[in-house]
Design a protein around this motif. Structure first.
Motif, mmCIF file in Angstrom:
data_model
loop_
_atom_site.group_PDB
_atom_site.id
_atom_site.type_symbol
_atom_site.label_atom_id
_atom_site.label_comp_id
_atom_site.label_asym_id
_atom_site.label_seq_id
_atom_site.Cartn_x
_atom_site.Cartn_y
_atom_site.Cartn_z
ATOM 1 N N ALA A 44 3.301 -13.503 8.094
ATOM 2 C CA ALA A 44 3.215 -12.037 8.141
ATOM 3 C C ALA A 44 4.574 -11.460 8.527
ATOM 4 C CB ALA A 44 2.123 -11.604 9.119
ATOM 5 N N GLN A 84 4.124 -13.081 3.061
ATOM 6 C CA GLN A 84 3.665 -11.723 2.773
ATOM 7 C C GLN A 84 4.694 -10.962 1.923
ATOM 8 O OE1 GLN A 84 3.723 -9.277 6.275
ATOM 9 N NE2 GLN A 84 1.779 -8.282 5.758
ATOM 10 N N ILE A 90 1.182 -6.277 -2.107
ATOM 11 C CA ILE A 90 0.688 -5.963 -0.766
ATOM 12 C C ILE A 90 1.152 -4.576 -0.310
ATOM 13 C CG2 ILE A 90 0.796 -6.605 1.680
ATOM 14 C CD1 ILE A 90 -1.054 -8.434 0.193
ATOM 15 N N ASP A 145 -3.601 -6.811 3.564
ATOM 16 C CA ASP A 145 -3.525 -8.276 3.564
ATOM 17 C C ASP A 145 -4.903 -8.891 3.314
ATOM 18 O OD1 ASP A 145 -0.779 -8.436 4.242
ATOM 19 O OD2 ASP A 145 -1.245 -8.185 6.365
#
Length: 337
Positions: A44, A84, A90, A145
């Motif tokens: 992340a 990520q 995203i 996410d």
């Protein structure tokens, strides 16, 4: 039978320590080997930017955390392991969700409320002083996410339950507004058996307290850190309470039931603190020796780690690209045919 989807994010703002391993990494890696579960594990790294503006630290943490998970046996054939920041869909989904998310919902987020409370306690006239939009809106990024992959379950600590509830609220709002079942409503999974390790000073092991034992620290440094673990002043020969001892807790987190029972008896028999610390060090060092070797080899070969993450990103984007095409069409941003 369709696979249960489980998603876990690891914030890349520090060096993995024993507490991370026991509380999150070990159970997640075991789950990654279950063929009945489709696991998503991601670095992340967008989240890390909220609190850390040191690019070298973020970059190093990404490398260390990826190497840690791989060294400990993450099954990247079964689980999808990605960064990520390698998934451009995203942040795109984050914006879409931001446009349906009520500001009032974000006002109730624990982290934001705590930051406002700190400002008020400090007497700042502006309750939002120093608070970025990243901190204010990160529950929406977390929702993106989760919802991007329609995760059924999200393992979290109790302090993160609110964010899963927010993701459910946002998903439900989107589904209602655009009249479709676009998102699965996720469920928080809190492992009541998950252990929270104490650190060098007896408080919860956390980089915030600077009391951690890094997972793959060198052998001599590990020995020094174990010797620094806070104990009481009881002398050798005096019975000691293992259940109130950080040293015993750390040992028990790694040892078998039989080994733990043996150590417990040694506490009852009055083991000296020096002897106890030597035993804990030797046990931890033996347990971590092989993974440490793999970790060090991976850290010397960042190209291999990059290749693994790119492969994971490719697998993830096979899904996210299709999902975003559907969502763009749903909100009126589809292509002209």
């Amino acid at each position: 039978m369709s696979q249960t989807r489980v998603l876990t994010g690891i914030t890349t703002s520090g060096t993995p320590h024993l507490g991370n391993y026991v509380g999150a990494i070990k159970p997640a890696i075991e789950a990654s080997q279950d063929p009945n579960v489709q696991s998503f594990y991601f670095l992340a790294d967008y989240h890390s930017l909220i609190k850390c503006q040191d690019p070298k630290r973020v970059q190093q943490s990404r490398l260390e955390i990826a190497a840690t998970w791989l060294a400990l046996g993450l099954d990247t054939d079964n689980a999808i392991f990605y960064r990520q920041s390698d998934i451009p869909e995203i942040p795109e989904l984050t914006w879409m969700l931001s446009c349906v998310c009520a500001k009032g919902l974000m006002n109730r987020a624990h982290a934001y409320k705590a930051a406002v409370a700190e400002n008020e306690e400090a007497g700042n006239q502006d309750p939002d002083k120093g608070i970025t939009m990243g901190l204010f809106g990160y529950p929406v990024l977390m929702a993106a996410d989760i919802l991007m992959f329609n995760a059924n379950k999200v393992p979290v600590g109790r302090d993160q339950i609110q964010h899963i509830e927010m993701a459910r609220d946002i998903a439900g709002r989107f589904n209602h507004l655009y009249k479709g079942d676009y998102f699965t409503l996720p469920n928080a999974v809190v492992d009541e058996k998950s252990q929270v390790l104490g650190g060098l000073d007896g408080r919860k092991m956390s980089k915030s307290y600077n009391n951690t034992i890094p997972l793959f620290v060198a052998e001599k440094k590990l020995q020094k850190l174990v010797r620094k673990i806070k104990t009481n002043s009881l002398e050798p020969g005096e019975p000691k309470d293992p259940d109130a001892c950080t040293l015993f807790q750390i040992y028990a987190a790694f040892a078998s039931t039989e080994e733990t029972a043996t150590m417990r008896q040694q506490y009852a028999d009055g083991i000296g603190w020096g002897d106890a610390k030597n035993q804990v060090f030797e046990y931890l060092n033996a347990h971590l020796e092989k993974p440490r070797e793999r970790y060090n080899a991976l850290m010397e070969d960042p190209g291999h780690i990059e290749a693994v993450l790119q492969k994971g990103a490719e697998r993830a984007r096979e899904e996210t690209a299709v999902t975003m095409d559907r969502l763009r069409a749903a909100v009126g941003l589809g292509r002209f045919n």
